[in-house]
Scaffold this motif. Structure first.
Motif, PDB file in Angstrom:
ATOM      1  N   ARG A  90      10.871   2.327  -9.378  1.00  0.00           N
ATOM      2  CA  ARG A  90      10.696   3.682  -8.854  1.00  0.00           C
ATOM      3  C   ARG A  90      11.904   4.537  -9.203  1.00  0.00           C
ATOM      4  O   ARG A  90      13.032   4.049  -9.204  1.00  0.00           O
ATOM      5  CB  ARG A  90      10.503   3.645  -7.343  1.00  0.00           C
ATOM      6  CG  ARG A  90       9.258   2.867  -6.938  1.00  0.00           C
ATOM      7  CD  ARG A  90       9.061   2.867  -5.437  1.00  0.00           C
ATOM      8  NE  ARG A  90       7.923   2.035  -5.103  1.00  0.00           N
ATOM      9  CZ  ARG A  90       7.919   1.135  -4.131  1.00  0.00           C
ATOM     10  NH1 ARG A  90       8.993   0.970  -3.380  1.00  0.00           N
ATOM     11  NH2 ARG A  90       6.840   0.428  -3.897  1.00  0.00           N
TER      12      ARG A  90
ATOM     13  N   SER B  58       8.461  -2.803  -7.278  1.00  0.00           N
ATOM     14  CA  SER B  58       8.010  -1.819  -8.254  1.00  0.00           C
ATOM     15  C   SER B  58       9.236  -1.111  -8.788  1.00  0.00           C
ATOM     16  O   SER B  58      10.280  -1.092  -8.147  1.00  0.00           O
ATOM     17  CB  SER B  58       7.073  -0.796  -7.615  1.00  0.00           C
ATOM     18  OG  SER B  58       5.912  -1.414  -7.092  1.00  0.00           O
TER      19      SER B  58
ATOM     20  N   ARG C  27       4.450  -2.319 -11.343  1.00  0.00           N
ATOM     21  CA  ARG C  27       3.895  -1.918 -10.050  1.00  0.00           C
ATOM     22  C   ARG C  27       3.490  -3.148  -9.261  1.00  0.00           C
ATOM     23  O   ARG C  27       2.667  -3.937  -9.701  1.00  0.00           O
ATOM     24  CB  ARG C  27       2.686  -1.004 -10.242  1.00  0.00           C
ATOM     25  CG  ARG C  27       3.054   0.291 -10.970  1.00  0.00           C
ATOM     26  CD  ARG C  27       1.896   1.219 -11.082  1.00  0.00           C
ATOM     27  NE  ARG C  27       1.611   1.728  -9.741  1.00  0.00           N
ATOM     28  CZ  ARG C  27       0.455   2.271  -9.414  1.00  0.00           C
ATOM     29  NH1 ARG C  27      -0.510   2.375 -10.295  1.00  0.00           N
ATOM     30  NH2 ARG C  27       0.265   2.720  -8.194  1.00  0.00           N
ATOM     31  N   ARG C  28       4.115  -3.273  -8.101  1.00  0.00           N
ATOM     32  CA  ARG C  28       3.780  -4.330  -7.142  1.00  0.00           C
ATOM     33  C   ARG C  28       3.757  -5.729  -7.787  1.00  0.00           C
ATOM     34  O   ARG C  28       2.776  -6.462  -7.693  1.00  0.00           O
ATOM     35  CB  ARG C  28       2.468  -4.010  -6.449  1.00  0.00           C
ATOM     36  CG  ARG C  28       2.564  -2.714  -5.657  1.00  0.00           C
ATOM     37  CD  ARG C  28       1.230  -2.273  -5.085  1.00  0.00           C
ATOM     38  NE  ARG C  28       1.347  -0.973  -4.462  1.00  0.00           N
ATOM     39  CZ  ARG C  28       1.084   0.169  -5.075  1.00  0.00           C
ATOM     40  NH1 ARG C  28       0.690   0.175  -6.335  1.00  0.00           N
ATOM     41  NH2 ARG C  28       1.203   1.314  -4.449  1.00  0.00           N
TER      42      ARG C  28
ATOM     43  N   TYR D  19       4.846   7.971  -5.180  1.00  0.00           N
ATOM     44  CA  TYR D  19       4.842   6.941  -4.151  1.00  0.00           C
ATOM     45  C   TYR D  19       5.199   7.552  -2.801  1.00  0.00           C
ATOM     46  O   TYR D  19       4.642   7.193  -1.771  1.00  0.00           O
ATOM     47  CB  TYR D  19       5.835   5.842  -4.524  1.00  0.00           C
ATOM     48  CG  TYR D  19       5.897   4.718  -3.530  1.00  0.00           C
ATOM     49  CD1 TYR D  19       4.941   3.712  -3.545  1.00  0.00           C
ATOM     50  CD2 TYR D  19       6.899   4.664  -2.567  1.00  0.00           C
ATOM     51  CE1 TYR D  19       4.985   2.673  -2.627  1.00  0.00           C
ATOM     52  CE2 TYR D  19       6.957   3.637  -1.648  1.00  0.00           C
ATOM     53  CZ  TYR D  19       5.990   2.647  -1.686  1.00  0.00           C
ATOM     54  OH  TYR D  19       6.031   1.622  -0.765  1.00  0.00           O
TER      55      TYR D  19
ATOM     56  N   GLU E   9       2.689 -13.117  -2.729  1.00  0.00           N
ATOM     57  CA  GLU E   9       1.933 -11.872  -2.863  1.00  0.00           C
ATOM     58  C   GLU E   9       2.332 -10.813  -1.847  1.00  0.00           C
ATOM     59  O   GLU E   9       2.147  -9.631  -2.071  1.00  0.00           O
ATOM     60  CB  GLU E   9       0.437 -12.150  -2.769  1.00  0.00           C
ATOM     61  CG  GLU E   9      -0.094 -12.871  -3.983  1.00  0.00           C
ATOM     62  CD  GLU E   9      -1.596 -13.009  -3.957  1.00  0.00           C
ATOM     63  OE1 GLU E   9      -2.257 -12.200  -3.291  1.00  0.00           O
ATOM     64  OE2 GLU E   9      -2.104 -13.933  -4.593  1.00  0.00           O
ATOM     65  N   ASP E  10       2.873 -11.232  -0.710  1.00  0.00           N
ATOM     66  CA  ASP E  10       3.245 -10.257   0.314  1.00  0.00           C
ATOM     67  C   ASP E  10       4.600  -9.609   0.035  1.00  0.00           C
ATOM     68  O   ASP E  10       4.987  -8.675   0.728  1.00  0.00           O
ATOM     69  CB  ASP E  10       3.229 -10.890   1.702  1.00  0.00           C
ATOM     70  CG  ASP E  10       4.224 -12.032   1.857  1.00  0.00           C
ATOM     71  OD1 ASP E  10       4.555 -12.666   0.842  1.00  0.00           O
ATOM     72  OD2 ASP E  10       4.658 -12.296   2.989  1.00  0.00           O
ATOM     73  N   GLU E  11       5.338 -10.110  -0.945  1.00  0.00           N
ATOM     74  CA  GLU E  11       6.606  -9.501  -1.330  1.00  0.00           C
ATOM     75  C   GLU E  11       6.515  -9.080  -2.787  1.00  0.00           C
ATOM     76  O   GLU E  11       6.499  -9.911  -3.681  1.00  0.00           O
ATOM     77  CB  GLU E  11       7.768 -10.465  -1.129  1.00  0.00           C
ATOM     78  CG  GLU E  11       8.052 -10.737   0.330  1.00  0.00           C
ATOM     79  CD  GLU E  11       9.391 -11.405   0.519  1.00  0.00           C
ATOM     80  OE1 GLU E  11      10.411 -10.759   0.238  1.00  0.00           O
ATOM     81  OE2 GLU E  11       9.391 -12.560   0.937  1.00  0.00           O
ATOM     82  N   THR E  12       6.453  -7.772  -2.996  1.00  0.00           N
ATOM     83  CA  THR E  12       6.342  -7.248  -4.347  1.00  0.00           C
ATOM     84  C   THR E  12       7.415  -6.198  -4.581  1.00  0.00           C
ATOM     85  O   THR E  12       7.969  -5.645  -3.637  1.00  0.00           O
ATOM     86  CB  THR E  12       4.957  -6.612  -4.594  1.00  0.00           C
ATOM     87  OG1 THR E  12       4.775  -5.514  -3.693  1.00  0.00           O
ATOM     88  CG2 THR E  12       3.832  -7.630  -4.408  1.00  0.00           C
TER      89      THR E  12
ATOM     90  N   GLU F 187       6.555   5.945  -8.719  1.00  0.00           N
ATOM     91  CA  GLU F 187       6.359   4.542  -9.044  1.00  0.00           C
ATOM     92  C   GLU F 187       5.799   4.485 -10.459  1.00  0.00           C
ATOM     93  O   GLU F 187       4.686   4.951 -10.709  1.00  0.00           O
ATOM     94  CB  GLU F 187       5.389   3.894  -8.050  1.00  0.00           C
ATOM     95  CG  GLU F 187       5.253   2.396  -8.238  1.00  0.00           C
ATOM     96  CD  GLU F 187       4.447   1.772  -7.112  1.00  0.00           C
ATOM     97  OE1 GLU F 187       5.070   1.118  -6.250  1.00  0.00           O
ATOM     98  OE2 GLU F 187       3.220   1.959  -7.088  1.00  0.00           O
TER      99      GLU F 187
ATOM    100  N   PRO G 273       4.845  -9.546  -7.890  1.00  0.00           N
ATOM    101  CA  PRO G 273       5.296 -10.539  -6.908  1.00  0.00           C
ATOM    102  C   PRO G 273       6.754 -10.918  -7.147  1.00  0.00           C
ATOM    103  O   PRO G 273       7.212 -11.034  -8.278  1.00  0.00           O
ATOM    104  CB  PRO G 273       4.372 -11.732  -7.159  1.00  0.00           C
ATOM    105  CG  PRO G 273       3.158 -11.133  -7.777  1.00  0.00           C
ATOM    106  CD  PRO G 273       3.655  -9.978  -8.606  1.00  0.00           C
TER     107      PRO G 273
END
Length: 162
Positions: A115, A113, A99-100, A69, A108-111, A94, A102
């Motif tokens: 890592r 992961s 991965r990503r 990442y 959807e704009d805040e995810t 990552e 929500p």
């Protein structure tokens, strides 16, 4: 207590967060913490969930596969034990398992992961860092383990074709 590159690594018997991580690593399993309340995985070991603040968690085995990442190339070793490695890559991996995803009500704009930070080592020798020219964001990696003694192993990452 174990030794890695001349450094003493100490995990006390009462350190339930870190002790379990290294016990699993010795058995060749990469684990992350899974929150028992919200189900989210987290790569940074800690007592409380950063997503919902719950203190209830368990170890979740993961594949150890993912992609770079981000990374940095250490050009000057602050720790003398790594002076013979300079320059060497440290990667933020990552993992494939989360991965990503929500977060905060499913926006959807805040995810988030899961890592993990580790050294990137050569596939043929986990005691030698990967060459700087071979490191790039998006490259596939997989976990490998460096045995420190009979009780502890250290997870590292190496480049992968998959």
């Amino acid at each position: 207590m174990s030794t890695y590159k001349g450094l003493q690594l100490i995990v006390t018997p009462t350190d339930s967060e870190h002790r379990g991580f290294y016990e699993h690593a010795r058995a060749r399993r990469l684990v992350v913490q899974r929150c028992e309340s919200c189900g989210m995985l987290r790569g940074a070991i800690g007592a409380g969930c950063p997503f919902c603040t719950s203190l209830e968690w368990s170890w979740q085995a993961v594949s150890g596969k993912g992609e770079i990442y981000s990374y940095e190339i250490v050009a000057q070793a602050i720790q003398p034990a790594f002076a013979d490695w300079v320059p060497y890559p440290i990667v933020l991996v990552e993992l494939d398992e989360q991965r990503r995803v929500p977060w905060r009500g499913g926006r959807e704009d805040e995810t988030v992961s899961v890592r993990i930070v580790a050294n990137l080592v050569r596939a043929d020798d986990p005691m030698v860092p990967e060459a700087e020219d071979n490191v790039a964001i998006g490259k596939r990696v997989e976990v490998c383990f460096v045995d420190l003694d009979d009780t502890m192993a250290l997870p590292q990452f190496r480049l992968s074709d998959v």
